[in-house]
Design a protein around this motif. Structure first.
Motif, mmCIF file in Angstrom:
data_model
loop_
_atom_site.group_PDB
_atom_site.id
_atom_site.type_symbol
_atom_site.label_atom_id
_atom_site.label_comp_id
_atom_site.label_asym_id
_atom_site.label_seq_id
_atom_site.Cartn_x
_atom_site.Cartn_y
_atom_site.Cartn_z
ATOM 1 N N LEU A 1 0.831 -1.210 0.000
ATOM 2 C CA LEU A 1 0.000 0.000 0.000
ATOM 3 C C LEU A 1 0.866 1.261 0.000
ATOM 4 C CD1 LEU A 1 -2.778 -1.108 2.536
ATOM 5 C CD2 LEU A 1 -3.056 -0.788 0.068
ATOM 6 N N VAL A 2 1.958 1.217 0.753
ATOM 7 C CA VAL A 2 2.857 2.372 0.805
ATOM 8 C C VAL A 2 3.484 2.594 -0.579
ATOM 9 C CG1 VAL A 2 5.066 3.195 1.746
ATOM 10 C CG2 VAL A 2 3.322 2.269 3.284
ATOM 11 N N GLY A 3 3.908 1.508 -1.210
ATOM 12 C CA GLY A 3 4.483 1.623 -2.562
ATOM 13 C C GLY A 3 3.470 2.171 -3.543
ATOM 14 N N ARG A 4 2.250 1.637 -3.481
ATOM 15 C CA ARG A 4 1.192 2.093 -4.387
ATOM 16 C C ARG A 4 0.900 3.584 -4.167
ATOM 17 N NH1 ARG A 4 -5.137 1.556 -3.134
ATOM 18 N NH2 ARG A 4 -5.590 3.446 -4.279
ATOM 19 N N TYR A 5 0.861 3.992 -2.904
ATOM 20 C CA TYR A 5 0.568 5.389 -2.591
ATOM 21 C C TYR A 5 1.550 6.324 -3.306
ATOM 22 C CZ TYR A 5 0.196 9.597 0.341
ATOM 23 O OH TYR A 5 0.052 10.870 0.795
ATOM 24 N N VAL A 6 2.810 5.949 -3.285
ATOM 25 C CA VAL A 6 3.833 6.814 -3.882
ATOM 26 C C VAL A 6 3.796 6.734 -5.413
ATOM 27 C CG1 VAL A 6 6.326 7.209 -4.068
ATOM 28 C CG2 VAL A 6 5.277 6.790 -1.826
ATOM 29 N N THR A 7 3.630 5.521 -5.969
ATOM 30 C CA THR A 7 3.613 5.435 -7.437
ATOM 31 C C THR A 7 2.307 5.981 -8.014
ATOM 32 O OG1 THR A 7 2.964 3.107 -7.264
ATOM 33 C CG2 THR A 7 5.295 3.573 -7.653
ATOM 34 N N ASP A 8 1.204 5.907 -7.250
ATOM 35 C CA ASP A 8 -0.035 6.555 -7.697
ATOM 36 C C ASP A 8 0.218 8.041 -7.928
ATOM 37 O OD1 ASP A 8 -1.631 4.332 -7.654
ATOM 38 O OD2 ASP A 8 -2.883 4.949 -5.968
ATOM 39 N N HIS A 9 1.004 8.630 -7.060
ATOM 40 C CA HIS A 9 1.240 10.069 -7.147
ATOM 41 C C HIS A 9 2.213 10.419 -8.273
ATOM 42 C CE1 HIS A 9 1.541 14.222 -5.922
ATOM 43 N NE2 HIS A 9 2.854 14.109 -5.900
ATOM 44 N N PHE A 10 3.299 9.675 -8.378
ATOM 45 C CA PHE A 10 4.331 10.056 -9.345
ATOM 46 C C PHE A 10 4.118 9.441 -10.718
ATOM 47 C CE2 PHE A 10 6.460 10.991 -5.298
ATOM 48 C CZ PHE A 10 6.838 12.309 -5.547
ATOM 49 N N GLY A 11 3.138 8.561 -10.841
ATOM 50 C CA GLY A 11 2.799 8.040 -12.162
ATOM 51 C C GLY A 11 3.442 6.703 -12.464
ATOM 52 N N PRO A 12 2.907 6.021 -13.502
ATOM 53 C CA PRO A 12 3.322 4.636 -13.772
ATOM 54 C C PRO A 12 4.760 4.499 -14.250
ATOM 55 C CG PRO A 12 1.819 5.428 -15.477
ATOM 56 C CD PRO A 12 1.854 6.489 -14.404
ATOM 57 N N ARG A 13 5.387 5.601 -14.647
ATOM 58 C CA ARG A 13 6.761 5.461 -15.136
ATOM 59 C C ARG A 13 7.783 5.763 -14.065
ATOM 60 N NH1 ARG A 13 7.021 9.004 -19.971
ATOM 61 N NH2 ARG A 13 9.015 7.993 -20.347
ATOM 62 N N ALA A 14 7.314 6.171 -12.910
ATOM 63 C CA ALA A 14 8.225 6.313 -11.779
ATOM 64 C C ALA A 14 8.547 4.908 -11.266
ATOM 65 C CB ALA A 14 7.570 7.138 -10.688
ATOM 66 N N ARG A 15 9.775 4.693 -10.828
ATOM 67 C CA ARG A 15 10.171 3.357 -10.366
ATOM 68 C C ARG A 15 10.579 3.399 -8.897
ATOM 69 N NH1 ARG A 15 7.778 1.851 -13.652
ATOM 70 N NH2 ARG A 15 8.261 0.804 -15.596
ATOM 71 N N LEU A 16 9.998 2.497 -8.136
ATOM 72 C CA LEU A 16 10.401 2.402 -6.736
ATOM 73 C C LEU A 16 11.842 1.894 -6.672
ATOM 74 C CD1 LEU A 16 7.243 0.745 -5.119
ATOM 75 C CD2 LEU A 16 7.981 3.127 -4.906
ATOM 76 N N ARG A 17 12.630 2.541 -5.847
ATOM 77 C CA ARG A 17 14.014 2.099 -5.637
ATOM 78 C C ARG A 17 14.203 1.515 -4.242
ATOM 79 N NH1 ARG A 17 14.743 1.000 -10.003
ATOM 80 N NH2 ARG A 17 15.521 2.359 -11.639
ATOM 81 N N LYS A 18 13.463 2.084 -3.288
ATOM 82 C CA LYS A 18 13.663 1.656 -1.909
ATOM 83 C C LYS A 18 12.381 1.923 -1.122
ATOM 84 C CE LYS A 18 17.121 2.136 1.710
ATOM 85 N NZ LYS A 18 18.273 2.859 2.235
ATOM 86 N N VAL A 19 11.977 0.966 -0.333
ATOM 87 C CA VAL A 19 10.863 1.171 0.594
ATOM 88 C C VAL A 19 11.313 0.632 1.942
ATOM 89 C CG1 VAL A 19 8.480 0.578 1.181
ATOM 90 C CG2 VAL A 19 9.086 0.981 -1.215
ATOM 91 N N ALA A 20 11.339 1.501 2.933
ATOM 92 C CA ALA A 20 11.724 1.084 4.289
ATOM 93 C C ALA A 20 10.612 1.506 5.231
ATOM 94 C CB ALA A 20 13.041 1.736 4.693
ATOM 95 N N ILE A 21 9.990 0.528 5.868
ATOM 96 C CA ILE A 21 8.859 0.866 6.747
ATOM 97 C C ILE A 21 9.041 0.245 8.125
ATOM 98 C CG2 ILE A 21 7.183 1.133 4.869
ATOM 99 C CD1 ILE A 21 6.126 -1.701 5.614
ATOM 100 N N ARG A 22 8.421 0.895 9.093
ATOM 101 C CA ARG A 22 8.350 0.362 10.458
ATOM 102 C C ARG A 22 6.885 0.380 10.872
ATOM 103 N NH1 ARG A 22 12.075 1.615 15.525
ATOM 104 N NH2 ARG A 22 13.162 -0.009 14.351
ATOM 105 N N LEU A 23 6.459 -0.718 11.461
ATOM 106 C CA LEU A 23 5.061 -0.805 11.889
ATOM 107 C C LEU A 23 4.912 -0.390 13.345
ATOM 108 C CD1 LEU A 23 3.651 -4.085 10.327
ATOM 109 C CD2 LEU A 23 3.875 -1.812 9.336
ATOM 110 N N GLY A 24 3.765 0.204 13.639
ATOM 111 C CA GLY A 24 3.411 0.570 15.015
ATOM 112 C C GLY A 24 2.050 -0.009 15.340
ATOM 113 N N ALA A 25 1.049 0.856 15.460
ATOM 114 C CA ALA A 25 -0.304 0.411 15.808
ATOM 115 C C ALA A 25 -0.859 -0.497 14.711
ATOM 116 C CB ALA A 25 -1.202 1.623 15.990
ATOM 117 N N PRO A 26 -1.325 -1.683 15.077
ATOM 118 C CA PRO A 26 -1.805 -2.619 14.047
ATOM 119 C C PRO A 26 -3.043 -2.103 13.315
ATOM 120 C CG PRO A 26 -1.476 -3.721 16.173
ATOM 121 C CD PRO A 26 -1.380 -2.244 16.429
ATOM 122 N N ASN A 27 -3.206 -2.551 12.080
ATOM 123 C CA ASN A 27 -4.414 -2.264 11.308
ATOM 124 C C ASN A 27 -5.428 -3.379 11.548
ATOM 125 O OD1 ASN A 27 -4.039 0.193 10.040
ATOM 126 N ND2 ASN A 27 -3.137 -0.677 8.181
#
Lengths: 337, 156
Positions: free
Chosen positions: B59-85
């Motif tokens: 979801l985090v990756g999608r959020y960023v690529t939704d904004h920058f468009g389909p030709r933007a490429r993810l290079r790095k995603v680093a996440i830390r979890l806190g309160a559970p969903n």
């Protein structure tokens, strides 16, 4: 490893709790033993169960709501770990995890840390994965924390680093941290469920010296108002004095029970345990001229209208606290839907 | 599209349904029972099933690529979890550009739910104008028009 953090930070929410009582020497020995796993291989030349493929990409995009046209020509980079997962059947025995990894987890299980939750994921994507690519992967145990107390329970943070390759190309790296912990017992999460609502008892009327005559009337299926003997003004709810002339003298007058909806609201939120929303609450104007707040029955909540004629009835309530009767107002037949 | 440090991404509201939690777990091949079996989750000290980290990552990756468009490429995603969903909650993803260098944009992302911050993280994405000489992007996109225009016109 570099980048090691205070593992307690990853605990969802709360401040660290005081450590539980344990034999310090025994604890130290266990911590040392766990620490010795750092640097050992967790996965040696594992193989993805499926090649990168369009159906799995599509399922992923559907779940994430990801409509980017970049997929499925390439896989969403965040799927990196998915290609390494064993799935329901798991990887074939002995094919993926090393004995070191199993031994580490066995020790933690024995220490009571039987639950697991992921806390951190750091991925770098070096080469896109495309349908047909076959991934292979290796992983190393980077670090095992000392025992930490977290909101979930006491346990150990284990960090592994995985390299994912296609042929000789490094496609990505995946650093993953899990908390392996002994769960703290906790009370179930309270949730306003409709089934729970049906079981909760309704609130009881507060009967006191000022209004006990009214409730005695209800028990006898009579709707009693007060009439000031000083100025003849009818009043409701029951009060010790007249709001018009101030006289403390009064007598009762029985209402006919007929009236109209003067105003109403529909309750949706917040939910109250004894009532299942939505429901209508009316302000009923009796033909005698006084107004009462009460439930409107015999009509769906969204069909209640201002000016709608209503008639008194007594609602018998049986619930966990026993039985009682309440005056409510039913939409009269010609208006009922 | 001119991207500057300090730019805010529009928030994305994600209703946390049981369906999303289970669909995300299965799409990521994660059959840990705490992500689909409420009874088993309770046995393990959790009040209900909860979203797995792979879904959060997606979801985090999608959020960023939704904004920058389909030709933007993810290079790095680093996440830390806190309160559970947990089911019934809603997560609101927010992002802010923290640095822009050589076509690589770094975005600080948070996802808050009704309990607190479910996720905090950093995403690095490479925008297409810096990708022109690359060979690992599909031919269609490297032959496309002025690359800087693509993400800005993304209606989402």
């Amino acid at each position: 490893m570099t980048g090691e953090r205070t593992a307690g930070e990853a605990a969802p929410g709360e401040p660290p709790k005081p450590p539980e009582r344990r034999d310090p020497q025994e604890q130290h020995r266990l911590d040392e033993r766990l620490k010795s796993f750092e640097g050992r291989t967790a996965v040696a030349d594992g193989e993805g169960r499926d090649p990168v493929n369009e159906p799995m990409i599509r399922h992923w995009c559907e779940a994430m709501g990801d409509t980017s046209p970049a997929y499925p020509e390439i896989a969403p980079p965040t799927m990196l770990q998915a290609w390494t997962m064993g799935g329901l059947a798991g990887h074939p025995v002995g094919s993926t995890r090393t004995s070191a990894y199993d031994e580490l987890f066995g020790l933690l299980d024995d220490a009571g840390c039987t639950s697991i939750v992921a806390t951190d994921c750091e991925q770098e994507y070096l080469r896109p994965l495309r349908p047909g690519d076959r991934v292979r992967f290796d992983a190393v145990i980077e670090s095992v924390s000392p025992r930490k107390n977290t909101a979930l329970g006491s346990g150990y943070f284990i960090t592994t680093r995985m390299d994912i390759r296609v042929g000789t190309d490094l496609a990505g790296t995946h650093r993953f941290r899990v908390l392996k912990y002994a769960p703290t017992r906790r009370s179930p999460r309270p949730e306003p469920s409709p089934t729970g609502a049906a079981k909760a008892a309704r609130p009881r009327p507060v009967v006191n010296r000022d209004n006990e005559g009214f409730w005695e009337g209800v028990a006898a299926h009579r709707l009693l108002l007060q009439r000031c003997t000083g100025c003849d003004t009818l009043r409701f709810p029951w009060l010790p004095g007249c709001g018009r002339c101030g006289s403390p003298e009064w007598e009762t007058a029985e209402a006919s029970g007929r009236g109209t909806v003067f105003s109403h609201v529909v309750m949706h939120h917040p939910p109250f345990p004894a009532f299942e929303p939505p429901y209508a609450v009316g302000l009923v104007e009796l033909v005698e001229g006084v107004r009462m707040v009460s439930g409107i029955t015999g009509v769906p909540y969204d069909k209640v209208r201002i000016g709608m004629p209503v008639e008194l009835e007594f609602l018998r309530v049986e619930d966990a606290k026993g039985s009682m009767e309440l005056p409510v107002f039913r939409a009269t037949a010609e208006e009922a839907v | 599209m001119t991207v500057r440090a300090g730019d805010a991404l529009p928030p994305l509201r994600v209703p946390i349904t049981r369906t999303l939690i289970v669909a995300g777990a299965l799409a990521s091949r994660d059959y840990q029972d705490v992500h689909h079996d409420a009874e088993a989750a309770k046995e393990k000290g959790s009040p209900d099933i909860f979203m797995n980290i792979l879904t959060t990552n997606g979801l985090v990756g999608r959020y960023v690529t939704d904004h920058f468009g389909p030709r933007a490429r993810l290079r790095k995603v680093a996440i830390r979890l806190g309160a559970p969903n947990y089911p019934g909650d809603e997560m609101v993803l927010r992002g802010e550009v923290t640095s822009v260098a050589d076509g690589a944009v770094e975005v600080a992302v948070t996802g808050a739910n009704g309990i607190g911050n479910h996720v905090t993280g950093t995403v690095t994405v490479r925008l297409p104008d810096a990708d022109a000489p690359r060979t690992d992007v599909p031919a269609a996109s490297s032959a496309g028009p002025a690359v800087s225009a693509a993400p800005a016109e993304d209606p989402r």
